[in-house]
Design a protein around this motif. Structure first.
Motif, PDB file in Angstrom:
ATOM      1  N   GLY A  54      -9.322 -20.431  -9.694  1.00  0.00           N
ATOM      2  CA  GLY A  54      -9.547 -19.740  -8.429  1.00  0.00           C
ATOM      3  C   GLY A  54      -8.675 -20.381  -7.362  1.00  0.00           C
ATOM      4  O   GLY A  54      -8.555 -21.609  -7.311  1.00  0.00           O
ATOM      5  N   ILE A  55      -8.058 -19.569  -6.526  1.00  0.00           N
ATOM      6  CA  ILE A  55      -7.158 -20.087  -5.489  1.00  0.00           C
ATOM      7  C   ILE A  55      -7.539 -19.509  -4.130  1.00  0.00           C
ATOM      8  O   ILE A  55      -7.844 -18.316  -4.004  1.00  0.00           O
ATOM      9  N   ASP A  56      -7.514 -20.371  -3.123  1.00  0.00           N
ATOM     10  CA  ASP A  56      -7.770 -19.955  -1.752  1.00  0.00           C
ATOM     11  C   ASP A  56      -6.888 -20.806  -0.845  1.00  0.00           C
ATOM     12  O   ASP A  56      -6.331 -21.820  -1.280  1.00  0.00           O
ATOM     13  N   THR A  57      -6.731 -20.376   0.387  1.00  0.00           N
ATOM     14  CA  THR A  57      -5.955 -21.163   1.348  1.00  0.00           C
ATOM     15  C   THR A  57      -6.672 -21.186   2.690  1.00  0.00           C
ATOM     16  O   THR A  57      -7.518 -20.340   2.977  1.00  0.00           O
ATOM     17  N   GLU A  58      -6.326 -22.163   3.501  1.00  0.00           N
ATOM     18  CA  GLU A  58      -6.744 -22.218   4.899  1.00  0.00           C
ATOM     19  C   GLU A  58      -5.472 -22.249   5.746  1.00  0.00           C
ATOM     20  O   GLU A  58      -4.478 -22.862   5.372  1.00  0.00           O
ATOM     21  N   GLY A  59      -5.527 -21.560   6.897  1.00  0.00           N
ATOM     22  CA  GLY A  59      -4.343 -21.504   7.740  1.00  0.00           C
ATOM     23  C   GLY A  59      -3.238 -20.711   7.084  1.00  0.00           C
ATOM     24  O   GLY A  59      -2.100 -21.183   6.945  1.00  0.00           O
ATOM     25  N   ASN A  60      -3.564 -19.473   6.681  1.00  0.00           N
ATOM     26  CA  ASN A  60      -2.619 -18.686   5.894  1.00  0.00           C
ATOM     27  C   ASN A  60      -1.741 -17.749   6.709  1.00  0.00           C
ATOM     28  O   ASN A  60      -1.106 -16.852   6.159  1.00  0.00           O
ATOM     29  N   GLN A  61      -1.699 -17.956   8.021  1.00  0.00           N
ATOM     30  CA  GLN A  61      -0.796 -17.144   8.845  1.00  0.00           C
ATOM     31  C   GLN A  61       0.581 -17.793   8.954  1.00  0.00           C
ATOM     32  O   GLN A  61       1.449 -17.313   9.688  1.00  0.00           O
ATOM     33  N   THR A  62       0.766 -18.879   8.241  1.00  0.00           N
ATOM     34  CA  THR A  62       2.066 -19.539   8.174  1.00  0.00           C
ATOM     35  C   THR A  62       2.354 -19.856   6.718  1.00  0.00           C
ATOM     36  O   THR A  62       1.449 -19.901   5.887  1.00  0.00           O
ATOM     37  N   SER A  63       3.620 -20.031   6.393  1.00  0.00           N
ATOM     38  CA  SER A  63       4.005 -20.336   5.021  1.00  0.00           C
ATOM     39  C   SER A  63       4.846 -21.604   4.989  1.00  0.00           C
ATOM     40  O   SER A  63       5.861 -21.672   5.674  1.00  0.00           O
ATOM     41  N   PRO A  64       4.419 -22.633   4.259  1.00  0.00           N
ATOM     42  CA  PRO A  64       3.200 -22.660   3.435  1.00  0.00           C
ATOM     43  C   PRO A  64       1.947 -22.773   4.290  1.00  0.00           C
ATOM     44  O   PRO A  64       2.030 -23.132   5.460  1.00  0.00           O
ATOM     45  N   PRO A  65       0.786 -22.465   3.708  1.00  0.00           N
ATOM     46  CA  PRO A  65      -0.468 -22.566   4.469  1.00  0.00           C
ATOM     47  C   PRO A  65      -0.827 -24.021   4.752  1.00  0.00           C
ATOM     48  O   PRO A  65      -0.212 -24.952   4.224  1.00  0.00           O
ATOM     49  N   VAL A  66      -1.839 -24.207   5.580  1.00  0.00           N
ATOM     50  CA  VAL A  66      -2.257 -25.562   5.965  1.00  0.00           C
ATOM     51  C   VAL A  66      -2.885 -26.296   4.792  1.00  0.00           C
ATOM     52  O   VAL A  66      -2.608 -27.477   4.549  1.00  0.00           O
ATOM     53  N   VAL A  67      -3.758 -25.604   4.042  1.00  0.00           N
ATOM     54  CA  VAL A  67      -4.416 -26.193   2.880  1.00  0.00           C
ATOM     55  C   VAL A  67      -4.398 -25.172   1.744  1.00  0.00           C
ATOM     56  O   VAL A  67      -4.543 -23.970   1.978  1.00  0.00           O
ATOM     57  N   VAL A  68      -4.213 -25.671   0.527  1.00  0.00           N
ATOM     58  CA  VAL A  68      -4.317 -24.831  -0.670  1.00  0.00           C
ATOM     59  C   VAL A  68      -5.392 -25.425  -1.564  1.00  0.00           C
ATOM     60  O   VAL A  68      -5.404 -26.638  -1.802  1.00  0.00           O
ATOM     61  N   GLN A  69      -6.312 -24.577  -2.032  1.00  0.00           N
ATOM     62  CA  GLN A  69      -7.407 -25.007  -2.883  1.00  0.00           C
ATOM     63  C   GLN A  69      -7.260 -24.365  -4.254  1.00  0.00           C
ATOM     64  O   GLN A  69      -7.102 -23.143  -4.345  1.00  0.00           O
ATOM     65  N   ILE A  70      -7.303 -25.176  -5.310  1.00  0.00           N
ATOM     66  CA  ILE A  70      -7.182 -24.699  -6.682  1.00  0.00           C
ATOM     67  C   ILE A  70      -8.408 -25.162  -7.443  1.00  0.00           C
ATOM     68  O   ILE A  70      -8.617 -26.369  -7.621  1.00  0.00           O
ATOM     69  N   SER A  71      -9.238 -24.232  -7.894  1.00  0.00           N
ATOM     70  CA  SER A  71     -10.486 -24.587  -8.584  1.00  0.00           C
ATOM     71  C   SER A  71     -10.420 -24.265 -10.063  1.00  0.00           C
ATOM     72  O   SER A  71     -10.048 -23.157 -10.465  1.00  0.00           O
ATOM     73  N   THR A  72     -10.790 -25.252 -10.878  1.00  0.00           N
ATOM     74  CA  THR A  72     -11.062 -25.029 -12.290  1.00  0.00           C
ATOM     75  C   THR A  72     -12.582 -25.013 -12.446  1.00  0.00           C
ATOM     76  O   THR A  72     -13.320 -25.140 -11.471  1.00  0.00           O
ATOM     77  N   CYS A  73     -13.054 -24.888 -13.675  1.00  0.00           N
ATOM     78  CA  CYS A  73     -14.499 -24.900 -13.896  1.00  0.00           C
ATOM     79  C   CYS A  73     -15.104 -26.284 -13.698  1.00  0.00           C
ATOM     80  O   CYS A  73     -16.327 -26.415 -13.633  1.00  0.00           O
ATOM     81  N   GLU A  74     -14.250 -27.310 -13.610  1.00  0.00           N
ATOM     82  CA  GLU A  74     -14.746 -28.674 -13.525  1.00  0.00           C
ATOM     83  C   GLU A  74     -14.488 -29.336 -12.181  1.00  0.00           C
ATOM     84  O   GLU A  74     -15.226 -30.235 -11.782  1.00  0.00           O
ATOM     85  N   TYR A  75     -13.453 -28.923 -11.472  1.00  0.00           N
ATOM     86  CA  TYR A  75     -13.078 -29.605 -10.240  1.00  0.00           C
ATOM     87  C   TYR A  75     -12.176 -28.717  -9.398  1.00  0.00           C
ATOM     88  O   TYR A  75     -11.707 -27.656  -9.845  1.00  0.00           O
ATOM     89  N   THR A  76     -11.936 -29.175  -8.165  1.00  0.00           N
ATOM     90  CA  THR A  76     -11.034 -28.467  -7.245  1.00  0.00           C
ATOM     91  C   THR A  76      -9.971 -29.438  -6.748  1.00  0.00           C
ATOM     92  O   THR A  76     -10.281 -30.564  -6.353  1.00  0.00           O
ATOM     93  N   ILE A  77      -8.734 -28.978  -6.775  1.00  0.00           N
ATOM     94  CA  ILE A  77      -7.610 -29.747  -6.237  1.00  0.00           C
ATOM     95  C   ILE A  77      -7.306 -29.235  -4.837  1.00  0.00           C
ATOM     96  O   ILE A  77      -7.214 -28.030  -4.618  1.00  0.00           O
ATOM     97  N   LEU A  78      -7.155 -30.148  -3.884  1.00  0.00           N
ATOM     98  CA  LEU A  78      -6.751 -29.782  -2.533  1.00  0.00           C
ATOM     99  C   LEU A  78      -5.332 -30.276  -2.284  1.00  0.00           C
ATOM    100  O   LEU A  78      -5.005 -31.434  -2.574  1.00  0.00           O
ATOM    101  N   GLU A  79      -4.491 -29.380  -1.763  1.00  0.00           N
ATOM    102  CA  GLU A  79      -3.130 -29.735  -1.367  1.00  0.00           C
ATOM    103  C   GLU A  79      -2.931 -29.416   0.105  1.00  0.00           C
ATOM    104  O   GLU A  79      -3.433 -28.387   0.592  1.00  0.00           O
ATOM    105  N   THR A  80      -2.208 -30.264   0.790  1.00  0.00           N
ATOM    106  CA  THR A  80      -1.862 -30.016   2.193  1.00  0.00           C
ATOM    107  C   THR A  80      -0.339 -30.003   2.301  1.00  0.00           C
ATOM    108  O   THR A  80       0.281 -31.035   2.568  1.00  0.00           O
ATOM    109  N   PRO A  81       0.289 -28.847   2.077  1.00  0.00           N
ATOM    110  CA  PRO A  81       1.750 -28.778   2.099  1.00  0.00           C
ATOM    111  C   PRO A  81       2.315 -29.203   3.456  1.00  0.00           C
ATOM    112  O   PRO A  81       1.778 -28.815   4.497  1.00  0.00           O
ATOM    113  N   PRO A  82       3.383 -29.992   3.477  1.00  0.00           N
ATOM    114  CA  PRO A  82       4.000 -30.371   4.753  1.00  0.00           C
ATOM    115  C   PRO A  82       4.455 -29.134   5.511  1.00  0.00           C
ATOM    116  O   PRO A  82       4.983 -28.183   4.914  1.00  0.00           O
TER     117      PRO A  82
END
Length: 251
Positions: A54-82
């Motif tokens: 599952g994928i979601d973003t925060e601050g998606n009116q700019t590219s890249p977004p402020v935060v990207v969230q990637i969820s598996t069934c076990e955990y979620t990875i958070l990325e904050t692209p520069p």
């Protein structure tokens, strides 16, 4: 007068017990910072890649977004692209890996996919892999609507336990924190607040807030798929899934 015939249905909905997404999935989500220990979580991810995320973003009116969230069934990875730079190599690899299905709930604007550079012209059928949008999938399954259903509604529709327990999902009762979270990301994407230096700039509450949407997006999809399998096997009933014992409880 034209709405009088809807009165019983409205009364039925209003009589339901209200809950929030965080109450449907109350356990804290296991979150990993994508950059910790030289990207150790990505190494774990690629060692045994999931079939679906599952994928979601925060601050998606700019590219890249402020935060990207990637969820598996076990955990979620958070990325904050520069700000103003490219997505990480691992995230880019994931987005282009057609063997992993990416699940979004992106309303009709496709803002998440656009911010991640994933939109084609014309757009493909987002009801089938490798990119599935729950809004498109739910339209195919439940019927088309003029306005987006939204994640909370789709979760409600995908989980028959909610109907059986006479429950409906609503927005948080205390909206102050929710709007503070949204407001912070909006200010960052507008250049009116300091960009995030990393996931560590987010409080634990903010991290859970970010992770919840991608987590729920994945869980809703898995529930829909489980229900479709039941339908194909002749189980009948509402499309949906959940625990095998059908149990569901809310505080």
């Amino acid at each position: 007068m034209a709405l009088e015939h809807l009165a019983p249905q409205i009364a039925h909905e209003e009589a339901k017990k209200c809950c929030q997404l965080s109450e449907v999935f109350p356990n804290p989500i296991q979150i990993y910072d994508s950059t910790n220990n030289n990207g150790a979580i990505w190494k774990q991810f690629w060692k045994n890649p999931p079939q679906v995320v599952g994928i979601d973003t925060e601050g998606n009116q700019t590219s890249p977004p402020v935060v990207v969230q990637i969820s598996t069934c076990e955990y979620t990875i958070l990325e904050t692209p520069p700000r103003g730079k490219s997505l990480s190599a691992n995230l880019t690899r994931l987005l282009h890996d057609n063997s992993i299905t990416k699940i979004f709930c992106d309303n009709f604007s496709h803002a998440d996919k656009i911010a991640l550079g994933m939109m084609d012209d014309p757009p493909p059928d987002y009801a089938k892999p490798p990119i599935i949008d729950l809004e498109v999938l739910s339209a195919n399954l439940y019927g088309y609507t003029k306005v987006p259903r939204g994640l909370a509604k789709i979760v409600s529709m995908s989980m028959p336990q909610l109907h059986q327990n006479n429950v409906r999902i609503v927005k948080p009762r205390n909206t102050n924190q929710r709007y503070k979270n949204i407001g912070r990301f909006a200010l960052i994407e507008q250049g009116k607040a300091r960009p995030l230096r990393g996931v560590g700039d987010l409080s634990e509450r903010e991290q859970q807030y970010c992770a919840l949407d991608s987590w729920c997006t994945l869980q809703a999809y898995l529930s829909i798929v489980k229900g479709m399998v039941v339908e194909e096997e002749g189980g009948g009933g509402m499309i949906g899934g959940g625990d095998d014992d059908g149990s569901f409880s809310f505080a």
